[in-house]
Enzyme design. Structure first.
Site, PDB file in Angstrom:
ATOM      1  N   ASP A 226      54.984 -33.827   7.489  1.00  0.00           N
ATOM      2  CA  ASP A 226      54.155 -32.961   6.666  1.00  0.00           C
ATOM      3  C   ASP A 226      52.674 -33.184   6.991  1.00  0.00           C
ATOM      4  OD1 ASP A 226      53.876 -31.160   4.294  1.00  0.00           O
ATOM      5  OD2 ASP A 226      52.842 -32.910   3.470  1.00  0.00           O
ATOM      6  N   GLU A 275      63.272 -46.861  19.990  1.00  0.00           N
ATOM      7  CA  GLU A 275      64.074 -48.084  19.855  1.00  0.00           C
ATOM      8  C   GLU A 275      65.505 -47.757  19.417  1.00  0.00           C
ATOM      9  OE1 GLU A 275      62.214 -50.552  16.986  1.00  0.00           O
ATOM     10  OE2 GLU A 275      60.328 -50.758  18.092  1.00  0.00           O
TER      11      GLU A 275
END
Length: 560
Positions: A226, A275
């Site tokens: 956002d 990751e």
């Protein structure tokens, strides 16, 4: 902080089991769920995560690839959940972390990915950090995590600069200090209940990297960010010097929007995301002056997608559409990112109503317009959007052809911008009315306990039940279009279109063995019959190698 945190699973225990291509997101169709208006699982009149979970098979059968959920975090709901009080908890109105975990697992079992909203520009004024900043007073380290400043004027009675809130009024609110005296001011680009974080403070970055890992460990497949363009402010928070500030939004680089420093944040976030296995993604809500600046957010080491607001704001006009399509594809190609296409979301008037009105009224419209014309154009615009290379977003209910509800009584409105002067129009409630599932019932199948916003009397005729299996219905058009898109490799993939000669007011392009023709005029237009008709948004006639494409109609052909 909420005790819900104890319900979170151990790291990586819910890694996405959804299979597919590593670059699935490049041509994905992603469905936006506004949880409070999608489905109510407990009968309290408010949509929730259990309601969403029960409707996941519907979304699978619709043919979308992923589901983006608007915020469901713990929040005082000053801005419908975009004021977050706890980023690691579910607001009780939507359920619990266990409900979120069950929803993610069920979605994965159905082959759907889950993308959640992240709100990093600001927190709620009930966030623990902000409450501590107020309690500790001026000069405290806690205040450095937000933008606190002394005021101007003889007694500090004037705001620190001339910035305005997007919701109207000044972007600054003065606090009362612990000793009861008027004190410093804090920055909020949106509602006063949404203080902006100071992203120059290292603790802010540390906290959000931790929040990312929390939800990635829960198994989410990505984040919609956002106000992705808003976290970094120009050094010194300089005056804008123009009191028509709100008319400049989206036209200029502002001292509080689209600053180059945001890209350092996203490079750090990308390292976190990478990751994790499962091909997770970031999607930016970035309002920028040009699509070329939007492309900066999707460079290879930053985010994966960015909403194409230039396309959303384009009128139903062939020349305008062709221009924005070309500019979008040209801008995204150098950074290797897919284009995205979107027609509606929770902040703008539904496109069935926008297209029902004359061009030039903006993206928030209070007029119903000609509903028949609006729906016809909306259906045609959908087929055009789904034929373009890249990823497409569908806002809940647009597959039903829902119009905006433009006649909500003032007393039921809940959009905070509605109650503030000189800001956004404040009529976003009209696109947030709960969607209809059945022909009858207290809320047309939304839930057993009514609806938090009143639904129109004709909502039942637009419901999922009424349209399912109905030839020519908008719902069946979406289902057919998404099925064709999934079956054909030349839809969605790639980064270019081959434009074909066409009459004025008509778009025609080829992609491999696929041809799309969109007639944006108010009259039928003769066109070559390019092959076998795959799908059309309206009735077409063919004879002697020629097709008559009706007004405001899009046709898909297979040239093979």
């Amino acid at each position: 902080m909420s005790q819900q945190h104890s319900a979170a699973p151990a790291p990586n225990s819910a890694v996405s089991a959804v299979e597919g291509r590593p670059d699935w997101w490049r041509d994905a169709v992603i469905y936006q769920v506004y949880p409070r208006s999608f489905a109510d699982g407990n009968g309290d009149g408010m949509g929730d995560l259990e309601g969403v979970r029960t409707r996941l098979p519907y979304l699978r059968d619709l043919g979308v690839d992923a589901v983006w959920l608007s915020p469901f975090y713990a929040s005082p709901q000053a801005d419908a959940g975009y004021d977050v009080a706890d980023y690691r908890a579910v607001d009780p109105m939507f359920g619990t972390l266990l409900d979120a975990d069950a929803l993610i697992r069920d979605a994965h079992a159905l082959g759907l990915r889950i993308i959640v909203d992240l709100v990093p520009n600001h927190s709620s004024d009930q966030y623990e950090w902000f409450k501590r900043a107020l309690a500790e007073g001026p000069g405290s380290p806690s205040r450095d995590r937000y933008h606190f400043r002394p005021g101007k004027g003889k007694n500090g009675e004037l705001p620190p600069n001339d910035w305005e809130s997007i919701f109207g009024g000044p972007a600054w609110t003065r606090v009362t200090e612990p000793d009861g005296t008027p004190g410093e001011w804090y920055l909020h680009l949106f509602a006063p209940e949404q203080p902006d974080f100071n992203w120059e403070h290292p603790a802010v970055g540390d906290e959000f990297r931790s929040i990312l890992r929390f939800w990635l460990d829960m198994g989410v497949d990505g984040f919609r960010i956002d106000v992705a363009h808003g976290m970094v402010k120009a050094e010194g928070l300089p005056d804008l010097g123009d009191h028509e500030q709100l008319t400049l939004l989206g036209n200029d680089v502002m001292p509080f929007f689209d600053q180059d420093g945001v890209h350092d944040i996203y490079r750090e976030w990308r390292l976190v995301l990478d990751e994790y296995s499962g091909n997770r993604i970031f999607v930016a809500e970035a309002w920028t002056p040009t699509v070329e600046r939007t492309a900066n957010y999707v460079r290879p080491d930053e985010l994966h997608q960015a909403f194409n607001f230039q396309y959303l704001a384009t009128h139903w006009d062939a020349e305008e559409l062709r221009t924005v399509v070309n500019r979008t594809l040209d801008a995204m190609r150098p950074v290797g990112a897919p284009a995205t296409w979107v027609l509606s979301n929770h902040d703008v008037t539904r496109h069935a109503t926008r297209f029902a009105n004359p061009a030039g009224l903006g993206t928030q419209i209070r007029l119903a317009g000609d509903r028949e014309v609006g729906l016809r154009r909306a259906r045609a615009a959908t087929l055009l959007m789904l034929a373009l290379p890249g990823s497409a977003y569908v806002y809940q209910g647009e597959e039903l052809g829902l119009p905006d509800v433009v006649d909500l009584p003032d007393e039921v409105r809940q959009d905070p911008a509605y109650f503030r002067g000189a800001g956004q129009d404040g009529f976003r409630d009209g696109c947030r009315v709960p969607i209809p599932w059945t022909r009858t019932g207290p809320s047309y199948g939304f839930g057993d306990g009514g609806s938090w916003l009143p639904q129109p009397a004709d909502w039942g005729g637009l419901s999922v039940e009424a349209q399912t299996g109905e030839p020519g219905s908008t719902l069946e058009l979406y289902r057919a279009a998404l099925a064709v898109r999934r079956e054909r490799a030349d839809l969605g993939a790639g980064d270019a279109v081959e434009w074909l000669r066409a009459p004025e007011g008509v778009l025609a392009f080829r992609r491999g063995e696929f041809v799309c023709v969109a007639n944006t005029t108010g009259e039928s237009v003769p066109m070559p019959a390019y092959g076998r008709v795959l799908l059309a948004s309206g009735e077409i006639t063919e004879a002697a190698g020629e097709a008559k494409v009706p007004a405001d109609t899009t046709v898909w052909w297979s040239a093979s």
